[in-house]
Design a protein around this motif. Structure first.
Motif, PDB file in Angstrom:
ATOM      1  N   HIS A 221     -92.196   2.610  13.542  1.00  0.00           N
ATOM      2  CA  HIS A 221     -92.285   3.986  13.993  1.00  0.00           C
ATOM      3  C   HIS A 221     -92.054   4.023  15.498  1.00  0.00           C
ATOM      4  O   HIS A 221     -92.439   3.095  16.204  1.00  0.00           O
ATOM      5  CB  HIS A 221     -93.677   4.536  13.672  1.00  0.00           C
ATOM      6  CG  HIS A 221     -93.680   5.372  12.457  1.00  0.00           C
ATOM      7  ND1 HIS A 221     -94.745   6.124  12.069  1.00  0.00           N
ATOM      8  CD2 HIS A 221     -92.712   5.602  11.548  1.00  0.00           C
ATOM      9  CE1 HIS A 221     -94.442   6.770  10.968  1.00  0.00           C
ATOM     10  NE2 HIS A 221     -93.227   6.470  10.632  1.00  0.00           N
ATOM     11  N   ALA A 222     -91.477   5.141  15.974  1.00  0.00           N
ATOM     12  CA  ALA A 222     -91.203   5.224  17.403  1.00  0.00           C
ATOM     13  C   ALA A 222     -92.492   5.315  18.215  1.00  0.00           C
ATOM     14  O   ALA A 222     -92.509   5.006  19.403  1.00  0.00           O
ATOM     15  CB  ALA A 222     -90.300   6.423  17.686  1.00  0.00           C
ATOM     16  N   GLU A 223     -93.557   5.774  17.592  1.00  0.00           N
ATOM     17  CA  GLU A 223     -94.874   5.772  18.249  1.00  0.00           C
ATOM     18  C   GLU A 223     -95.880   5.522  17.133  1.00  0.00           C
ATOM     19  O   GLU A 223     -95.648   5.979  16.007  1.00  0.00           O
ATOM     20  CB  GLU A 223     -95.138   7.138  18.890  1.00  0.00           C
ATOM     21  CG  GLU A 223     -96.443   7.207  19.663  1.00  0.00           C
ATOM     22  CD  GLU A 223     -97.022   8.610  19.670  1.00  0.00           C
ATOM     23  OE1 GLU A 223     -96.513   9.462  20.396  1.00  0.00           O
ATOM     24  OE2 GLU A 223     -98.005   8.837  18.929  1.00  0.00           O
ATOM     25  N   ASN A 224     -96.947   4.813  17.421  1.00  0.00           N
ATOM     26  CA  ASN A 224     -97.814   4.475  16.280  1.00  0.00           C
ATOM     27  C   ASN A 224     -99.308   4.724  16.527  1.00  0.00           C
ATOM     28  O   ASN A 224    -100.141   4.126  15.877  1.00  0.00           O
ATOM     29  CB  ASN A 224     -97.542   3.039  15.828  1.00  0.00           C
ATOM     30  CG  ASN A 224     -98.133   2.002  16.746  1.00  0.00           C
ATOM     31  OD1 ASN A 224     -99.041   2.283  17.551  1.00  0.00           O
ATOM     32  ND2 ASN A 224     -97.654   0.788  16.650  1.00  0.00           N
ATOM     33  N   ARG A 225     -99.634   5.610  17.426  1.00  0.00           N
ATOM     34  CA  ARG A 225    -101.003   6.028  17.773  1.00  0.00           C
ATOM     35  C   ARG A 225    -101.694   5.041  18.708  1.00  0.00           C
ATOM     36  O   ARG A 225    -102.626   5.400  19.402  1.00  0.00           O
ATOM     37  CB  ARG A 225    -101.893   6.260  16.532  1.00  0.00           C
ATOM     38  CG  ARG A 225    -101.398   7.402  15.670  1.00  0.00           C
ATOM     39  CD  ARG A 225    -102.195   7.469  14.376  1.00  0.00           C
ATOM     40  NE  ARG A 225    -101.496   8.277  13.393  1.00  0.00           N
ATOM     41  CZ  ARG A 225    -101.759   9.564  13.169  1.00  0.00           C
ATOM     42  NH1 ARG A 225    -102.714  10.166  13.848  1.00  0.00           N
ATOM     43  NH2 ARG A 225    -101.088  10.219  12.264  1.00  0.00           N
ATOM     44  N   LEU A 226    -101.273   3.763  18.693  1.00  0.00           N
ATOM     45  CA  LEU A 226    -101.817   2.819  19.690  1.00  0.00           C
ATOM     46  C   LEU A 226    -100.754   2.459  20.717  1.00  0.00           C
ATOM     47  O   LEU A 226    -101.059   2.291  21.889  1.00  0.00           O
ATOM     48  CB  LEU A 226    -102.321   1.542  19.010  1.00  0.00           C
ATOM     49  CG  LEU A 226    -103.635   1.604  18.234  1.00  0.00           C
ATOM     50  CD1 LEU A 226    -104.043   0.202  17.786  1.00  0.00           C
ATOM     51  CD2 LEU A 226    -104.756   2.227  19.056  1.00  0.00           C
ATOM     52  N   ALA A 227     -99.521   2.323  20.256  1.00  0.00           N
ATOM     53  CA  ALA A 227     -98.424   1.987  21.176  1.00  0.00           C
ATOM     54  C   ALA A 227     -97.492   3.195  21.275  1.00  0.00           C
ATOM     55  O   ALA A 227     -97.172   3.807  20.249  1.00  0.00           O
ATOM     56  CB  ALA A 227     -97.661   0.772  20.662  1.00  0.00           C
ATOM     57  N   ASP A 228     -97.080   3.551  22.499  1.00  0.00           N
ATOM     58  CA  ASP A 228     -96.146   4.678  22.623  1.00  0.00           C
ATOM     59  C   ASP A 228     -94.708   4.192  22.415  1.00  0.00           C
ATOM     60  O   ASP A 228     -94.464   2.993  22.241  1.00  0.00           O
ATOM     61  CB  ASP A 228     -96.337   5.425  23.955  1.00  0.00           C
ATOM     62  CG  ASP A 228     -95.967   4.577  25.173  1.00  0.00           C
ATOM     63  OD1 ASP A 228     -95.176   3.625  25.036  1.00  0.00           O
ATOM     64  OD2 ASP A 228     -96.483   4.877  26.275  1.00  0.00           O
ATOM     65  N   ALA A 229     -93.765   5.151  22.449  1.00  0.00           N
ATOM     66  CA  ALA A 229     -92.379   4.821  22.086  1.00  0.00           C
ATOM     67  C   ALA A 229     -91.802   3.715  22.976  1.00  0.00           C
ATOM     68  O   ALA A 229     -91.160   2.783  22.472  1.00  0.00           O
ATOM     69  CB  ALA A 229     -91.513   6.075  22.161  1.00  0.00           C
ATOM     70  N   LEU A 230     -92.057   3.807  24.281  1.00  0.00           N
ATOM     71  CA  LEU A 230     -91.493   2.802  25.182  1.00  0.00           C
ATOM     72  C   LEU A 230     -92.075   1.415  24.877  1.00  0.00           C
ATOM     73  O   LEU A 230     -91.354   0.406  24.875  1.00  0.00           O
ATOM     74  CB  LEU A 230     -91.756   3.204  26.642  1.00  0.00           C
ATOM     75  CG  LEU A 230     -91.016   2.413  27.698  1.00  0.00           C
ATOM     76  CD1 LEU A 230     -89.497   2.471  27.491  1.00  0.00           C
ATOM     77  CD2 LEU A 230     -91.355   2.915  29.100  1.00  0.00           C
ATOM     78  N   GLU A 231     -93.381   1.382  24.583  1.00  0.00           N
ATOM     79  CA  GLU A 231     -94.015   0.082  24.264  1.00  0.00           C
ATOM     80  C   GLU A 231     -93.473  -0.492  22.950  1.00  0.00           C
ATOM     81  O   GLU A 231     -93.259  -1.708  22.838  1.00  0.00           O
ATOM     82  CB  GLU A 231     -95.535   0.270  24.157  1.00  0.00           C
ATOM     83  CG  GLU A 231     -96.202   0.496  25.509  1.00  0.00           C
ATOM     84  CD  GLU A 231     -97.680   0.847  25.386  1.00  0.00           C
ATOM     85  OE1 GLU A 231     -98.460   0.351  26.208  1.00  0.00           O
ATOM     86  OE2 GLU A 231     -98.046   1.633  24.482  1.00  0.00           O
TER      87      GLU A 231
END
Ligand SMILES: [Zn+2]
Length: 399
Positions: A221-231
């Motif tokens: 996923h592009a964002e996963n609630r713990l890591a944002d898209a850039l991470e």
């Protein structure tokens, strides 16, 4: 004299050893999806499900060849995001497969669910008892918090809640434990991991090298609630799903946010994600059809496209009625992608998502013979995809 005789024997041996094609398609316009152009008047031979030879068509058709004069041949389409196994029922799966065939889809990347019916389906394909789109499936991994919120339907009936195709990953899992889970997924037949919610950037950095070590793709996923898209992108996920997660989970449903979505600060923030994706070759699996109540996201897809991000064609279909053509039309009509780029998304980029570059999604010698024969030029209008003369999967015609 003796030498000439031996040479003649060798010559005839070579002739008889040359592979004889199963099917020869005469004088077709090949759609070169990689370069967005038509290569007119070609003859394409297929043997054992593989494109054996492509050459300029002779002036006259030979006996046994199929005359495709005036028609167009392009590679079968690839849905880079589906959930065929979600319902866990073979009947439902078979109906979805029929719907995909109708849409010209010959390959599917499954992004998580109950993989048991898919494994049965795949075995039927491999044994030749069934002809249908090939499927590449994933092992679905998320943090324990995600699984606390819902019943584990995808492993129901399995002796343990975790299974090779669905893993709750604890924050304390060691590299050795993670590697064991990666190997289990691979042995089960998964070709990638779907890295879903509640996996920290640190955890992704531990998991992804293990994926690569064992030849699995890292899908997420592009964002996963713990890591944002850039991470997520920096951690090395190769395909990131959902344009609404590039915007951010909290943001996409907020009417307040929509007012500031295109402020210079937000555009700059997203631009840094696109730059990282371009540098790494990360693919955006936009899944725009399922986001269609959020029209502002069309503009965000266009922004990523203009920035030069590689975009695939994925639907996220979960209810059995496929929406692939709809996804392609939205990418052209609403997101401003060109038709050749959308065809590339649905073929060449899709092949890259599943790690089959050059073997899928192209009309090329040595590639799988998944072929769409169309009555008009798809590079001019996507309507051509619905005006089909024939569909072949692994060289076998599917009605
Ligand atoms: Zn999905």
């Amino acid at each position: 004299m003796k030498n000439i005789f031996l040479l003649l024997i060798c010559f005839f041996c070579l002739l008889s050893c040359e592979k004889r094609p199963d099917t020869v398609f005469y004088n077709v316009n090949v759609v070169d999806v990689e370069n967005g152009k038509i290569v007119p008047g070609m003859t394409v031979s297929v043997k054992d499900g593989i494109i054996l030879k492509i050459k300029k068509a002779d002036t006259r058709i030979k006996e046994g060849e199929q005359d495709l004069t005036g028609l167009y041949m392009m590679p079968g389409l690839i849905d880079s995001h589906a959930h065929l196994g979600d319902c866990g029922r073979m009947g439902w799966l078979n109906n979805t497969v029929k719907s995909y065939i109708k849409e010209g889809v010959t390959t599917i990347r499954d992004a998580g669910g109950d993989m048991r019916p898919l494994k049965i389906y795949k075995a039927q394909l491999d044994s030749g008892t069934m002809v249908g789109p090939d499927v590449y499936f994933s092992s679905f991994w998320a943090g324990p918090k995600y699984f606390y919120m819902r019943p584990r339907f995808e492993t129901k009936g399995y002796p343990t809640e975790n299974a090779p195709w669905s893993q709750s990953v604890s924050d304390t899992a060691s590299v050795e434990e993670l590697e064991k889970m990666v190997i289990e997924a691979k042995e089960y037949g998964c070709t990638g991991l779907k890295l879903y919610d509640y996996l920290s950037a640190e955890m992704l950095q531990k998991i992804i090298p293990l994926c690569h070590k064992h030849g699995l793709k890292a899908w997420g996923h592009a964002e996963n609630r713990l890591a944002d898209a850039l991470e997520v992108v920096k951690a090395g996920v190769e395909t990131v799903s959902h344009i609404y997660l590039i915007v951010g989970l909290r943001n996409c449903y907020s009417s307040e946010y929509r007012k500031k979505c295109f402020t210079p600060e937000e555009i700059t923030r997203r631009d840094s994600i696109y730059k990282e994706m371009i540098a790494r070759g990360t693919i955006l699996d936009a899944t725009i059809t399922v986001s269609k109540e959020m029209n502002f996201l069309y503009r965000v897809v266009n922004e990523a496209y203009r920035a030069g991000v590689k975009i695939d064609a994925g639907t996220d279909v979960i209810d059995g009625k496929t929406i692939f053509q709809q996804e392609l039309n939205l990418l052209v009509d609403s997101c401003g992608m060109s038709i050749p780029d959308v065809l590339r998304a649905a073929t060449v980029v899709g092949a890259e998502v599943v790690g089959k570059e050059g073997k899928l999604g192209v009309i090329r010698e040595g590639a799988e013979a998944d072929l769409l024969v169309l009555k008009s030029n798809p590079l001019e209008s996507l309507n051509a995809l619905q005006d089909r003369k024939a569909l072949y999967i692994n060289g076998i015609e599917v009605k």
